[in-house]
Design a protein around this motif. Structure first.
Motif, PDB file in Angstrom:
ATOM      1  N   GLY A 282     -74.584 -33.551 -22.723  1.00 56.56           N
ATOM      2  CA  GLY A 282     -74.459 -34.703 -21.828  1.00 56.56           C
ATOM      3  C   GLY A 282     -73.494 -34.413 -20.695  1.00 56.56           C
ATOM      4  N   PRO A 283     -73.360 -35.336 -19.735  1.00 54.26           N
ATOM      5  CA  PRO A 283     -72.440 -35.131 -18.614  1.00 54.26           C
ATOM      6  C   PRO A 283     -70.985 -35.205 -19.089  1.00 54.26           C
ATOM      7  N   LYS A 284     -70.081 -34.691 -18.262  1.00 54.47           N
ATOM      8  CA  LYS A 284     -68.654 -34.791 -18.587  1.00 54.47           C
ATOM      9  C   LYS A 284     -68.178 -36.208 -18.260  1.00 54.47           C
ATOM     10  N   ILE A 285     -67.566 -36.857 -19.243  1.00 58.86           N
ATOM     11  CA  ILE A 285     -67.065 -38.226 -19.072  1.00 58.86           C
ATOM     12  C   ILE A 285     -65.545 -38.186 -18.994  1.00 58.86           C
ATOM     13  N   SER A 286     -65.016 -38.772 -17.936  1.00 60.75           N
ATOM     14  CA  SER A 286     -63.565 -38.812 -17.752  1.00 60.75           C
ATOM     15  C   SER A 286     -63.130 -40.269 -17.640  1.00 60.75           C
ATOM     16  N   GLY A 287     -62.423 -40.795 -18.633  1.00 59.92           N
ATOM     17  CA  GLY A 287     -62.011 -42.201 -18.590  1.00 59.92           C
ATOM     18  C   GLY A 287     -63.126 -43.138 -18.996  1.00 59.92           C
ATOM     19  N   ASN A 288     -63.061 -44.388 -18.529  1.00 58.99           N
ATOM     20  CA  ASN A 288     -64.010 -45.428 -18.945  1.00 58.99           C
ATOM     21  C   ASN A 288     -65.272 -45.398 -18.084  1.00 58.99           C
ATOM     22  N   VAL A 289     -66.414 -45.202 -18.745  1.00 64.12           N
ATOM     23  CA  VAL A 289     -67.699 -45.097 -18.047  1.00 64.12           C
ATOM     24  C   VAL A 289     -68.762 -45.857 -18.842  1.00 64.12           C
ATOM     25  N   TYR A 290     -69.578 -46.642 -18.117  1.00 64.65           N
ATOM     26  CA  TYR A 290     -70.750 -47.277 -18.724  1.00 64.65           C
ATOM     27  C   TYR A 290     -72.002 -46.586 -18.177  1.00 64.65           C
ATOM     28  N   ILE A 291     -72.918 -46.198 -19.077  1.00 64.73           N
ATOM     29  CA  ILE A 291     -74.184 -45.588 -18.655  1.00 64.73           C
ATOM     30  C   ILE A 291     -75.322 -46.337 -19.330  1.00 64.73           C
ATOM     31  N   HIS A 292     -76.247 -46.875 -18.520  1.00 59.50           N
ATOM     32  CA  HIS A 292     -77.405 -47.549 -19.104  1.00 59.50           C
ATOM     33  C   HIS A 292     -78.292 -46.510 -19.804  1.00 59.50           C
ATOM     34  N   PRO A 293     -78.860 -46.876 -20.959  1.00 56.28           N
ATOM     35  CA  PRO A 293     -79.673 -45.897 -21.718  1.00 56.28           C
ATOM     36  C   PRO A 293     -80.841 -45.307 -20.943  1.00 56.28           C
ATOM     37  N   THR A 294     -81.338 -46.023 -19.909  1.00 50.69           N
ATOM     38  CA  THR A 294     -82.501 -45.517 -19.161  1.00 50.69           C
ATOM     39  C   THR A 294     -82.106 -44.543 -18.042  1.00 50.69           C
ATOM     40  N   ALA A 295     -80.805 -44.336 -17.815  1.00 47.90           N
ATOM     41  CA  ALA A 295     -80.369 -43.428 -16.741  1.00 47.90           C
ATOM     42  C   ALA A 295     -80.627 -41.976 -17.152  1.00 47.90           C
ATOM     43  N   ASN A 296     -80.957 -41.153 -16.146  1.00 50.63           N
ATOM     44  CA  ASN A 296     -81.233 -39.728 -16.383  1.00 50.63           C
ATOM     45  C   ASN A 296     -80.148 -38.920 -15.673  1.00 50.63           C
ATOM     46  N   ILE A 297     -79.248 -38.303 -16.455  1.00 49.59           N
ATOM     47  CA  ILE A 297     -78.064 -37.669 -15.868  1.00 49.59           C
ATOM     48  C   ILE A 297     -78.002 -36.200 -16.261  1.00 49.59           C
ATOM     49  N   ASP A 298     -77.863 -35.350 -15.260  1.00 43.04           N
ATOM     50  CA  ASP A 298     -77.756 -33.905 -15.508  1.00 43.04           C
ATOM     51  C   ASP A 298     -76.462 -33.602 -16.270  1.00 43.04           C
ATOM     52  N   PRO A 299     -76.518 -32.698 -17.252  1.00 44.07           N
ATOM     53  CA  PRO A 299     -75.312 -32.408 -18.052  1.00 44.07           C
ATOM     54  C   PRO A 299     -74.171 -31.773 -17.255  1.00 44.07           C
ATOM     55  N   THR A 300     -74.444 -31.267 -16.051  1.00 42.67           N
ATOM     56  CA  THR A 300     -73.358 -30.662 -15.258  1.00 42.67           C
ATOM     57  C   THR A 300     -72.649 -31.688 -14.366  1.00 42.67           C
ATOM     58  N   ALA A 301     -73.091 -32.950 -14.407  1.00 36.19           N
ATOM     59  CA  ALA A 301     -72.437 -34.008 -13.613  1.00 36.19           C
ATOM     60  C   ALA A 301     -71.119 -34.412 -14.282  1.00 36.19           C
ATOM     61  N   THR A 302     -70.186 -34.922 -13.457  1.00 33.32           N
ATOM     62  CA  THR A 302     -68.914 -35.433 -13.975  1.00 33.32           C
ATOM     63  C   THR A 302     -68.754 -36.887 -13.518  1.00 33.32           C
ATOM     64  N   LEU A 303     -68.552 -37.787 -14.482  1.00 29.29           N
ATOM     65  CA  LEU A 303     -68.487 -39.214 -14.199  1.00 29.29           C
ATOM     66  C   LEU A 303     -67.160 -39.798 -14.682  1.00 29.29           C
TER      67      LEU A 303
END
Length: 394
Positions: A282-303
């Motif tokens: 999965g993507p890198k998560i830093s701090g508090n993040v909400y992601i809707h289950p239908t979102a398509n996120i590249d594992p190299t992204a940082t949120l």
């Protein structure tokens, strides 16, 4: 038995929230992944013995509002109804117009919440406070502390420090009155309608003398703050419960990002399941993040921190998102960077693009500072100079 009333306003309100409110009614705008209104309803549904939640406003009934109410009703197992005003009746006029609906079933008390605030909503604490202070039929305002300068932008409360009775109430004073401000959350008993009725009858007499044709409508336009609280102050009827937890208004696009941060932080205790975590693949998560289950996120992204990703969002490789709300259907292409911004519905941010807004946060060095809600539009024109870099590109 208890009820709650949420005042959701109408389409001609919320101009500071444009252009976001063109697409969706402001109370349904997603903050921390769910509509603003849902935070209010969830807080009300947690109060023991809460039987019904009434939404009062002058939006035309629409598919979005109906769908939201049906889904939330099923999820929280509580009755939710929408009562449409025939015109903007003010914070007191709306509840007075629908007083029969509110008192049906004989609730011992009911909450009134403004929809454009973000708060921990300490409703059970307000109930306990009401039982401890004043007579059974006293009313409670939720208050918080602001700094001296910003207090002038709110309703100001002078209290008796021992009893917490409201001695004096002034809405948006021209000079400093008190650093305790009105949070737009109230606890009333049905007795409040006698006080509103007195104002209504006085208005009706005044208006009928002036303008017989339109007297009824203008008589019903009553403001709780200026017309009711000012008169009740010092009468032993009105008390203030001061909260130490978070509170902010949601008036502008920038304030929605700040509110999202406050709610995401609260999710640790109220809805930990809504917060994303770092997982393999999965993507890198830093701090508090909400992601809707239908979102398509590249594992190299940082949120993160403070990021909310809506339905059907696509986020490409190497993308960086911080302090932002990404609305449904948006696409962030490879290696773009989005900071302090709201990315609109079905928008596309191109490869290697950088979108950076200016934070609208309160002064971090002042514990009592509140957010300054600036407007994107004034007199029908874009206020380009003041809002340069507020997360929008012209």
């Amino acid at each position: 038995m208890l009820k709650a009333v949420i005042l959701i306003g109408g389409p001609q309100k919320g101009t500071r929230f444009r252009p976001l409110s063109f697409e969706v009614p402001k109370p349904l705008f997603p903050v921390a992944g769910v509509p603003i209104l849902q935070h209010h309803i969830e807080a009300c549904a947690k109060v023991p013995n809460m039987k019904e939640i009434l939404l009062i406003g002058f939006y035309q009934p629409n598919e979005e509002l109906t769908r939201f109410m049906c889904n939330t009703q099923q999820e929280l197992k509580i009755s939710i109804r929408y009562l449409q005003e025939y015109s903007a009746l003010g914070t007191g006029g709306g509840i007075y117009h629908f007083r029969d609906q509110i008192v049906s079933g004989s609730p011992e008390a009911f909450f009134v919440l403004n929809a454009d605030v973000c708060s921990a909503f300490p409703l059970t604490e307000m109930l306990s406070f009401q039982k401890e202070h004043g007579e059974p039929n006293s009313f409670v305002i939720l208050g918080t502390t602001a700094n001296r300068t910003q207090s002038l932008n709110y309703g100001c409360i002078v209290e008796n420090e021992e009893t917490r009775e409201v001695l004096h109430y002034v809405e948006k004073p021209s000079t400093f009155v008190s650093d305790i401000i009105n949070c737009g959350v109230y606890l009333f008993t049905p007795d409040i309608f006698q006080h509103i009725g007195t104002v209504f009858q006085k208005n009706q007499q005044d208006m009928l003398l002036e303008e017989p044709t339109n007297g009824w409508h203008r008589a019903e336009a009553i403001r709780l703050e200026q017309d009711i609280f000012t008169a009740l102050a010092g009468q032993g009827k009105l008390y203030v419960y001061k909260t130490l937890s978070f509170w902010s208004q949601i008036k502008s696009a920038g304030s929605a990002i700040y509110a999202s941060r406050l709610y995401l932080n609260q999710y640790h205790t109220t809805h930990p399941e809504r917060l994303a975590s770092n997982k393999e693949g999965g993507p890198k998560i830093s701090g508090n993040v909400y992601i809707h289950p239908t979102a398509n996120i590249d594992p190299t992204a940082t949120l993160g921190p403070n990021v909310s990703i809506g339905t059907g969002v696509t986020i490409g490789a190497g993308v960086r998102v911080r302090e932002s709300i990404i609305l449904h259907g948006a696409t962030l292409q490879d290696h773009c960077c989005v900071l302090n911004s709201v990315v609109g519905w079905d928008s596309t941010i191109g490869k290697w693009a950088r979108v950076e807004g200016t934070p609208s946060d309160p002064n971090p060095n002042d514990p009592y500072a509140k957010i300054d809600s600036e407007t994107l539009f004034r007199d029908g024109k874009l206020t380009q100079v003041q809002n340069e870099g507020k997360g929008y590109r012209y």
